[in-house]
Structure formats: C-alpha cells, structure tokens
Design an enzyme around this catalytic site. Structure first.
Site, short mmCIF file in Angstrom:
data_model
loop_
_atom_site.label_atom_id
_atom_site.label_comp_id
_atom_site.label_asym_id
_atom_site.label_seq_id
_atom_site.Cartn_x
_atom_site.Cartn_y
_atom_site.Cartn_z
N TYR A 1 -2.07 0.35 10.16
CA TYR A 1 -2.20 -0.23 8.82
C TYR A 1 -0.95 0.08 7.98
O TYR A 1 -0.38 -0.82 7.36
CB TYR A 1 -3.44 0.32 8.13
N LYS B 1 1.87 -2.64 6.42
CA LYS B 1 2.27 -2.73 5.01
C LYS B 1 3.77 -2.46 4.85
O LYS B 1 4.41 -3.03 3.96
CB LYS B 1 1.44 -1.76 4.17
N SER C 1 0.83 -1.20 0.00
CA SER C 1 0.00 0.00 0.00
C SER C 1 0.87 1.25 0.00
O SER C 1 1.96 1.26 0.57
CB SER C 1 -0.92 0.03 1.22
#
Length: 240
Positions: free
Chosen positions: A144, A148, A134
């Site tokens: 998050y 990633k 991402s």
C-alpha cells in the site's frame, strides 16, 4: 461559470467530504464508485448538483465509457483506493504475495492513472487534478505504501505534461483520518487514541481537513502550485 468536478470514491469518508465541499461552492459534482448504495446515500446527503456514476475504475472499458459521456471537466479528484491488504489473509507463498501487490497497485495506482488519462482530453484550461496519497508513502506500509509512493512520482510527470495547458496536478497525503472506512472498523479505542496522539496537534484528522486542502488547491488562489505533495497529518510526519 459552474465548474464540473469528478470525485472518485465519492460515496463515503474523504470522498464524501470532498464532494460536499465542492457542492457547497455551487459546482456540478459527479461522484463515482463501485457501490451503488453508497453513492446513492451520498447523493441524497449532499445538498447541491450531485450526480452518480457506478463503475469499477480498474475496468478500462468502464472508465472509457464514463469519460465519453461526461462532457467538459474542470477538476478531477482521484480519491478511490485504500489498503486492500485489510481484506486479505496473510500471504501463503509467493503467489499470494504477488496477488497482494497487484491488488494494491490496481486499487490505488491503476484507478488513478486510468481515470485521469481518460478525462485529460475533456479538461478545461485552468483546471486541476488532485490525487489523494497517504502518509504511508513516507512511513512505509508494504504494498500500500509503495503504491501511494508511485502516485507521488507519477504526479510530477503529470504536472509537467499539463503545465502548458494551465492545469495543475498535486497530491494531498493524509495521516490518520477518523470517521472513514479505511481501517474496516477493526481499530480499538486505544489504537485510535495512540494514532491521534502521534500527531503534534494531538488529534485525529477529519475528512473535512482533507476536503479543505483539496478545495484550496482547486481554487484560483493556487494556480502557481503544481507537482507537489501536501502532507495533512497534524505533524505526525514532518516535511520541509
């Protein structure tokens, strides 16, 4: 020879597009996920040799059982994941913070590591592992983005491990991709327009944009490309 391709999270969005792209090339495609209904719809939508495996990729026993039955594999696409914070309320104390970070780690890192590790003994030489990362790993997005970023680092060690077997390992890192469930349908039209405008191409990415990059990295044209992260974000976050 027909290749066997495993796509985790293959029922919707980017995973669905990737599975479709490989099926178009005549591959045997196995899509995995936690929602049986989404997998069944995808299998019905995709023309070609598509099989469904319903299980939670954070469950080590379930992943082990899947790997034991699958046979030889040529391509693994780790697409399962997403920002689990969208499904949680704002944290209230350190316990909630810890739960939030664990959830994103398990959804994005653990699923990828377990699936890949379980399938490596079954992978044919000349195969490839591709993980969906991402733009958040570079721009920052709490737990998050950190998850990633961890995937991108892990991929380098994976590529080093697999290189002697002529297996490549790369990460494809999307920017804003429209027509997925990532944002849980909560974005306003203005928010979507603003995210699309942040790209130099002045448009949102599509699941097909990611599928084409994945297909290329799994092809014979990309056999000397490994240990890399490829940004597919329309120039929103440039790299060099």
């Amino acid at each position: 020879m027909t290749r066997t391709v495993v796509v985790t999270g293959g029922g919707t969005g980017i995973g669905h597009a990737i599975a479709t792209r490989f099926a178009e090339d005549g591959a045997r495609v196995i899509i995995t996920g936690r929602r049986q209904s989404a997998l069944d719809r995808a299998a019905a939508d995709i023309a070609g040799n598509v099989e469904v495996a319903h299980f939670d990729a954070t469950d080590a026993d379930a992943v082990t059982a899947f790997a034991a039955e699958i046979g030889p594999v040529d391509v693994v696409v780790n697409n399962a994941g997403g920002n689990t914070d969208f499904d949680r309320t704002s944290p209230n104390g350190l316990g909630d913070v810890a739960d939030s970070w664990r959830a994103n780690f398990e959804s994005n890192v653990l699923t990828t590591v377990l699936m890949t590790t379980s399938l490596l003994p079954r992978m044919n030489g000349g195969g490839t592992v591709i993980t969906i990362g991402s733009i958040a790993a570079d721009k920052g997005s709490g737990s998050y983005g950190a998850a990633k970023a961890a995937i991108a680092s892990w991929n380098i060690d994976l590529a080093r491990q697999l290189g002697p077997r002529s297996i490549t390992a790369n990460v494809v890192a999307p920017g804003y991709i429209a027509d997925t469930e990532f944002f849980r349908d909560v974005l306003t039209d203005d928010a979507k327009d603003g995210m699309a405008a942040s790209a130099m191409t002045r448009r949102a990415g599509t699941p097909q944009d990611i599928a084409e990059m994945v297909q290329f990295l799994a092809s014979d044209r990309a056999r000397q490309i490994t240990a890399q992260t490829f940004a597919v974000n329309g120039g929103e976050w440039p790299s060099r």
